[in-house]
Design an enzyme around this catalytic site. Structure first.
Site, PDB file in Angstrom:
ATOM      1  N   GLU A  42      41.796  42.225  40.874  1.00 22.21           N
ATOM      2  CA  GLU A  42      40.375  42.331  40.379  1.00 22.21           C
ATOM      3  C   GLU A  42      39.903  43.549  40.088  1.00 22.21           C
ATOM      4  O   GLU A  42      40.461  44.582  40.692  1.00 22.21           O
ATOM      5  CB  GLU A  42      39.291  41.609  41.516  1.00 22.21           C
ATOM      6  CG  GLU A  42      39.681  40.369  41.960  1.00 22.21           C
ATOM      7  CD  GLU A  42      39.486  39.140  40.926  1.00 22.21           C
ATOM      8  OE1 GLU A  42      38.774  39.503  39.967  1.00 22.21           O
ATOM      9  OE2 GLU A  42      39.737  38.075  41.160  1.00 22.21           O
ATOM     10  N   CYS A 104      33.924  37.312  48.492  1.00 20.20           N
ATOM     11  CA  CYS A 104      35.282  38.121  47.920  1.00 20.20           C
ATOM     12  C   CYS A 104      34.275  39.197  47.001  1.00 20.20           C
ATOM     13  O   CYS A 104      34.512  40.503  47.317  1.00 20.20           O
ATOM     14  CB  CYS A 104      35.905  37.439  47.218  1.00 20.20           C
ATOM     15  SG  CYS A 104      37.233  36.581  48.302  1.00 20.20           S
ATOM     16  N   HIS A 123      42.904  38.887  45.000  1.00 16.39           N
ATOM     17  CA  HIS A 123      43.219  37.284  45.505  1.00 16.39           C
ATOM     18  C   HIS A 123      44.498  36.727  45.522  1.00 16.39           C
ATOM     19  O   HIS A 123      45.225  37.061  44.836  1.00 16.39           O
ATOM     20  CB  HIS A 123      42.328  36.680  44.450  1.00 16.39           C
ATOM     21  CG  HIS A 123      40.647  36.580  44.618  1.00 16.39           C
ATOM     22  ND1 HIS A 123      39.889  37.031  43.863  1.00 16.39           N
ATOM     23  CD2 HIS A 123      40.073  35.867  45.731  1.00 16.39           C
ATOM     24  CE1 HIS A 123      38.565  36.580  44.444  1.00 16.39           C
ATOM     25  NE2 HIS A 123      38.703  35.967  45.377  1.00 16.39           N
TER      26      HIS A 123
END
Length: 156
Positions: A42, A104, A123
């Site tokens: 991410e 998250c 993730h």
């Protein structure tokens, strides 16, 4: 440190990490239960859109992480470079600019906010016959070492 699936408690613990430990970098790892043998790197955290309730039945005031915070915060870690330069046998790695609007992404944004962008979020898929703890651990170790190299380049 395992963070709870509770917005406010996760925020408090992230704040504590940055204020007491003062790390060079904080790497957060979250479970992407729908991902099968895929690791997702991410790049940024988003401030708004948190409408889903947490484990205690709450969501953040105004649906955002920080009322006066910017719309999104980019990590100082170039996750796209990491994605291009790392391969792990048996696991696909993909690059993402949207960690979802749940704990998250909330945790990631909060960490980026308190850490001035010196945070990363990965993730990971659930463990399985093909994605073992050993394989996942080795993949994470490789990624974190590459992130630390990027931090070292920034400091020189």
């Amino acid at each position: 440190m395992q963070l709870p699936v509770v917005y406010q408690k996760a925020k408090e613990q992230v704040f504590m990490i940055w204020t007491t430990l003062q790390p060079l970098l904080t790497v957060h790892v979250g479970l992407a239960s729908s991902a099968k043998a895929v690791i997702i790197l991410e790049q940024c955290g988003k401030n708004k859109g948190y409408q889903e309730v947490d484990a205690c039945g709450f969501h953040p005031e105004g649906g955002c992480c920080t009322l006066d915070g910017p719309e999104k915060i980019e990590s100082t870690i170039n996750m796209k470079t990491l994605w291009k330069n790392i391969s792990v046998e048996g696991i696909d790695i993909i690059f993402s600019r949207d960690a979802g609007r749940y704990i998250c992404d909330y945790t990631y944004y909060t960490s980026l906010y308190y850490g001035s962008g010196r945070a990363a979020f990965i993730h990971v898929p659930p463990l399985s016959k093909s994605v073992t703890a050993g394989l996942l651990g080795k993949a994470l170790q490789t990624m974190i070492l590459e992130m630390l190299k990027q931090c070292g380049e920034d400091r020189q």
